[in-house]
Write an enzyme that holds these catalytic residues in place. Structure first.
Site, PDB file in Angstrom:
ATOM      1  N   LYS A  91      -9.797   9.775  12.157  1.00  0.00           N
ATOM      2  CA  LYS A  91     -10.825   9.211  12.185  1.00  0.00           C
ATOM      3  C   LYS A  91     -10.956   8.429  13.744  1.00  0.00           C
ATOM      4  O   LYS A  91     -12.331   7.580  13.893  1.00  0.00           O
ATOM      5  CB  LYS A  91     -10.666   8.018  10.773  1.00  0.00           C
ATOM      6  CG  LYS A  91     -11.332   9.314   9.991  1.00  0.00           C
ATOM      7  CD  LYS A  91     -11.221   8.741   8.860  1.00  0.00           C
ATOM      8  CE  LYS A  91     -10.942   9.255   7.155  1.00  0.00           C
ATOM      9  NZ  LYS A  91      -9.987  10.283   7.095  1.00  0.00           N
ATOM     10  N   VAL A 129      -8.207  11.334  -1.772  1.00  0.00           N
ATOM     11  CA  VAL A 129      -9.249  12.403  -2.912  1.00  0.00           C
ATOM     12  C   VAL A 129      -8.600  13.140  -3.652  1.00  0.00           C
ATOM     13  O   VAL A 129      -8.971  13.370  -4.353  1.00  0.00           O
ATOM     14  CB  VAL A 129      -9.909  13.342  -2.079  1.00  0.00           C
ATOM     15  CG1 VAL A 129      -9.191  14.292  -1.442  1.00  0.00           C
ATOM     16  CG2 VAL A 129     -11.049  14.115  -2.341  1.00  0.00           C
ATOM     17  N   VAL A 165      -2.743  11.287   3.820  1.00  0.00           N
ATOM     18  CA  VAL A 165      -1.994  11.448   2.964  1.00  0.00           C
ATOM     19  C   VAL A 165      -2.241  11.438   1.648  1.00  0.00           C
ATOM     20  O   VAL A 165      -2.896  11.123   0.432  1.00  0.00           O
ATOM     21  CB  VAL A 165      -1.417  10.155   3.309  1.00  0.00           C
ATOM     22  CG1 VAL A 165       0.013   9.842   2.405  1.00  0.00           C
ATOM     23  CG2 VAL A 165      -0.478   9.577   4.631  1.00  0.00           C
ATOM     24  N   LEU A 166      -1.690  12.730   1.701  1.00  0.00           N
ATOM     25  CA  LEU A 166      -1.523  13.320  -0.599  1.00  0.00           C
ATOM     26  C   LEU A 166      -1.187  12.027  -0.682  1.00  0.00           C
ATOM     27  O   LEU A 166      -0.151  11.496  -0.904  1.00  0.00           O
ATOM     28  CB  LEU A 166      -0.527  14.647  -0.620  1.00  0.00           C
ATOM     29  CG  LEU A 166      -1.181  15.592   0.287  1.00  0.00           C
ATOM     30  CD1 LEU A 166       0.225  16.824   0.010  1.00  0.00           C
ATOM     31  CD2 LEU A 166      -2.147  16.032  -0.530  1.00  0.00           C
ATOM     32  N   GLY A 167      -2.381  12.163  -2.245  1.00  0.00           N
ATOM     33  CA  GLY A 167      -1.896  11.251  -2.933  1.00  0.00           C
ATOM     34  C   GLY A 167      -1.743   9.907  -2.787  1.00  0.00           C
ATOM     35  O   GLY A 167      -2.378   8.391  -3.408  1.00  0.00           O
ATOM     36  N   SER A 168      -2.110   9.064  -1.618  1.00  0.00           N
ATOM     37  CA  SER A 168      -2.123   7.895  -1.384  1.00  0.00           C
ATOM     38  C   SER A 168      -3.318   6.765  -1.982  1.00  0.00           C
ATOM     39  O   SER A 168      -4.644   7.616  -2.244  1.00  0.00           O
ATOM     40  CB  SER A 168      -2.584   8.070   0.538  1.00  0.00           C
ATOM     41  OG  SER A 168      -3.567   7.996   0.623  1.00  0.00           O
ATOM     42  N   GLY A 203       0.836  -1.504  -0.129  1.00  0.00           N
ATOM     43  CA  GLY A 203       0.089  -0.069  -0.085  1.00  0.00           C
ATOM     44  C   GLY A 203       0.926   1.013  -0.262  1.00  0.00           C
ATOM     45  O   GLY A 203       2.393   0.545   0.227  1.00  0.00           O
ATOM     46  N   ILE A 223      -0.369   1.236  13.391  1.00  0.00           N
ATOM     47  CA  ILE A 223       0.024   2.707  12.664  1.00  0.00           C
ATOM     48  C   ILE A 223      -1.796   3.174  12.479  1.00  0.00           C
ATOM     49  O   ILE A 223      -2.804   2.397  11.262  1.00  0.00           O
ATOM     50  CB  ILE A 223      -0.090   2.720  10.903  1.00  0.00           C
ATOM     51  CG1 ILE A 223       1.451   2.892  10.681  1.00  0.00           C
ATOM     52  CG2 ILE A 223      -0.693   4.009  10.450  1.00  0.00           C
ATOM     53  CD1 ILE A 223       2.422   2.568   9.634  1.00  0.00           C
ATOM     54  N   SER A 224      -2.851   4.070  13.348  1.00  0.00           N
ATOM     55  CA  SER A 224      -3.710   4.247  13.193  1.00  0.00           C
ATOM     56  C   SER A 224      -4.304   5.564  12.832  1.00  0.00           C
ATOM     57  O   SER A 224      -3.721   6.043  11.225  1.00  0.00           O
ATOM     58  CB  SER A 224      -4.072   4.507  14.918  1.00  0.00           C
ATOM     59  OG  SER A 224      -5.368   4.426  14.975  1.00  0.00           O
TER      60      SER A 224
END
Length: 634
Positions: free
Chosen positions: A411, A465, A458-461, A292, A407-408
């Site tokens: 949310k 969005v 995270v940007l671009g994950s 991922g 890793i949480s």
């Protein structure tokens, strides 16, 4: 053919320098004796040249003066010439002065000749480079891309040197944010005015490109510059930041296109490299969900600290293949194991832990897409995010790992959706299992320390969005935003991964099971993000429509980093804080495990109802739709 040309160039350069030695030596005599050199001194001139010339030539070859090209002559080349001439002068003086040989050069010649030689050799090289660049520029004058550089510091100066060397750019001038630099020049390029005057200069000189060379400037200043460019229809480029350089993300070109990270203006993470070396170097590291976005970036970051072995565990075959190919290309020297496996499969995990004996586990495997997990997949999300965490963490304890990093997500704070509630339950499981790990320590066995890390989007994950907006813009719109006021915390993939590692390296509190939250900066409105992406694509908002849909089930308007009943404490790292949250014990965990053992596949409604019992702060929402008047087009 190229090799032959290079050989001839070196021969010509060497001949030039041999002639330069002769000319410098001859001219030194002429200057010393006012161009009236006697026969006796002429004999001395040619006698000394018989051994000065080969001695100086040998030193030239010793300093490898003929490997570079004159057209790229630089200060480094001048430095090599200086040292070779200086060594030659010392060698000649060491022979002549002590022995006072007849028919040798007088002391004044020993000073004049090296100075003249340095002037001839250095001057000819730089004159050739200037002629070559001028000739190249005149030939390509029509093809030059006119540009203005925003900035007047070191980055702008280095950029101008690079652009002049490329012969494809014509830097018309610089614009600065500092009034004190108006009228100054950098490498022959003048500071024309202030950054806010950009539209006037673009129109005056018919500028086609703008490059932002202010890597250390504030977010507000960079954003302002980008917005000015957008207002006049120019898509700017930017000089890579320090973070890009150290992470090897910079290409051969010193500039790149603007990305969203430039707009967010996140400060680079300063890592405790000593602590991370202690955590990772020469250790066996296991990363779940390695295929991922977060898992793959974690692997990249970990590999820079040279672990003894990196184990990439992934359920998706194609994702695992992708990261294996990345490893082969970028880190061929680091040993790695690429394993297919499900974190819910206890037998498979035991097999892996027994064979490889990992020291540190980073648990990144999870179902994270909120709308997808909210409907028709709720029970599977809980199985993967909760049961998978319990099985993996229990296996880690049995096999005496040193550290388990879970890793949480933000949310998990006052969750309103299945993803957040399942992640909060995973946090509670890790905290309860910390007590089991503490008992092992009392039995003189190695204790597993549990660390929990929360961060936002995270940007671009994968599934975020950003890729969705890019796809919508490419299709010509519309760009869909759920609500005009919805906002999220954002950070780069690299920053998130670095802070996960940094949290893993910290000692934390004595009882363990600490929850670390990251400094996410200010939340970003999604509509502003959409507008930024439209502008960065070279389009206007009237060309790509923004359509408001409605909040999806389980979706919040604004995320939180800590709950109402949670307090936070500082850590030695300014971007990490420890959250003090409600704790659970082993008895609670025992009841949870029994309950899961009694369940079969539950419906979405039954799953949500059950989660309200196990996670009291979970606010179950069956629907969360906007009113009719909130729909519309921006």
């Amino acid at each position: 053919m190229i090799i032959i040309k290079a050989g001839w160039r070196r021969i010509i350069a060497a001949v030039h320098d041999f002639l330069a030695v002769i000319v410098a030596w001859w001219l030194a005599y002429q200057l010393r004796y006012d161009f009236q050199v006697s026969t006796e001194h002429q004999v001395a001139l040619w006698n000394t040249l018989l051994w000065v010339l080969p001695a100086q030539a040998g030193i030239f070859f010793l300093f490898k003066l003929y490997r570079g090209l004159w057209r790229y002559a630089s200060l480094n080349d001048l430095k090599q010439i200086f040292f070779s001439v200086a060594l030659g002068a010392i060698t000649v003086a060491a022979i002549i002065l002590p022995f006072e040989l007849p028919n040798t050069a007088p002391p004044a010649i020993l000073v004049l000749a090296p100075m003249l030689l340095l002037l001839i050799m250095g001057g000819s090289r730089f004159a050739y480079r200037a002629w070559k660049e001028q000739r190249k520029q005149s030939l390509k004058h029509v093809q030059l891309q006119s540009t203005i550089v925003l900035g007047s510091g070191d980055a702008a100066a280095n950029l101008i040197k690079e652009l002049k060397r490329s012969h494809d750019w014509q830097v018309v001038g610089l614009l600065t944010e500092k009034a004190s630099k108006l009228g100054a020049q950098l490498h022959g390029v003048k500071v024309l005015g202030m950054i806010e005057e950009l539209p006037e200069w673009v129109e005056k000189f018919n500028i086609s490109h703008v490059i932002i060379a202010m890597p250390s400037a504030s977010q507000a200043l960079r954003r302002s510059a980008i917005e000015i460019c957008a207002s006049i229809g120019i898509k700017p480029m930017i000089v890579p930041s320090y973070v890009d350089l150290v992470s090897n993300k910079m290409t051969v070109s010193p500039i790149r296109n603007i990305d969203l990270g430039d707009l967010l203006g996140r400060e680079p993470v300063l890592l405790d490299t000593k602590g991370l070396h202690g955590l990772l170097m020469e250790k066996v590291i296991l990363v779940t969900g390695a295929g991922g976005s977060i898992g793959a970036e974690l692997c990249r970051q970990i590999l820079t600290f040279k672990p003894r072995l990196l184990i990439a565990l992934e359920l998706n075959e194609y994702a695992l293949y992708g990261i294996k190919e990345m490893f082969k290309a970028e880190f061929p020297e680091i040993p790695a194991a690429f394993l297919i496996g499900d974190v819910k499969d206890s037998a498979r995990l035991d097999q892996i832990f027994e064979k490889y004996q990992p020291d540190v586990v980073f648990h990144a495997a999870a179902y994270k897409h909120v709308p997808l997990m909210e409907q028709d997949n709720a029970w599977q999300a809980v199985q993967n995010n909760v049961v998978g965490t319990y099985v993996l963490a229990s296996t880690a304890i049995r096999h005496h790992v040193e550290k388990f990093v879970f890793i949480s997500t933000d949310k998990a704070v006052n969750p309103t959706n299945i993803m957040g509630a399942s992640k909060r339950l995973g946090e509670m499981i890790c905290q309860a299992l910390q007590q089991s790990a503490r008992k092992l320590q009392q039995q003189s066995q190695r204790r597993a320390q549990f660390v929990i890390v929360r961060f936002g989007n995270v940007l671009g994950s994968t599934g975020s969005v950003i890729p969705k907006f890019k796809e919508q813009i490419l299709r010509g719109g519309p760009v869909t935003v759920t609500h005009p006021e919805i906002s999220r915390y954002f950070m780069s993939l690299q920053e998130a991964s670095q802070l996960v590692l940094q949290a893993g390296a910290m000692q934390g509190s004595e009882q363990g099971g600490d929850i670390f939250i990251m400094d996410m900066g200010e939340p970003v409105r999604i509509i502003d993000l959409a507008k930024d992406m439209i502008r960065m694509s070279g389009l206007h908002e009237d060309e790509i429509k923004i359509v408001f849909t409605s909040l999806r089930p389980g979706e919040k308007l604004h995320e939180e980093l800590a709950g109402e009943n949670e307090s936070t404490l500082p850590t030695p790292h300014k971007k990490l804080r420890i959250t003090q949250s409600r704790l659970v014990d082993e008895q609670w965990l025992h009841k949870l495990v029994i309950w899961f053992g009694e369940q079969s596949a539950l419906t979405d409604e039954a799953t949500k109802l059950a989660l309200t019992e196990w996670v009291p702060e979970y606010q179950c929402q069956q629907t969360n739709a906007m009113t009719t008047d909130q729909h519309g087009i921006a």
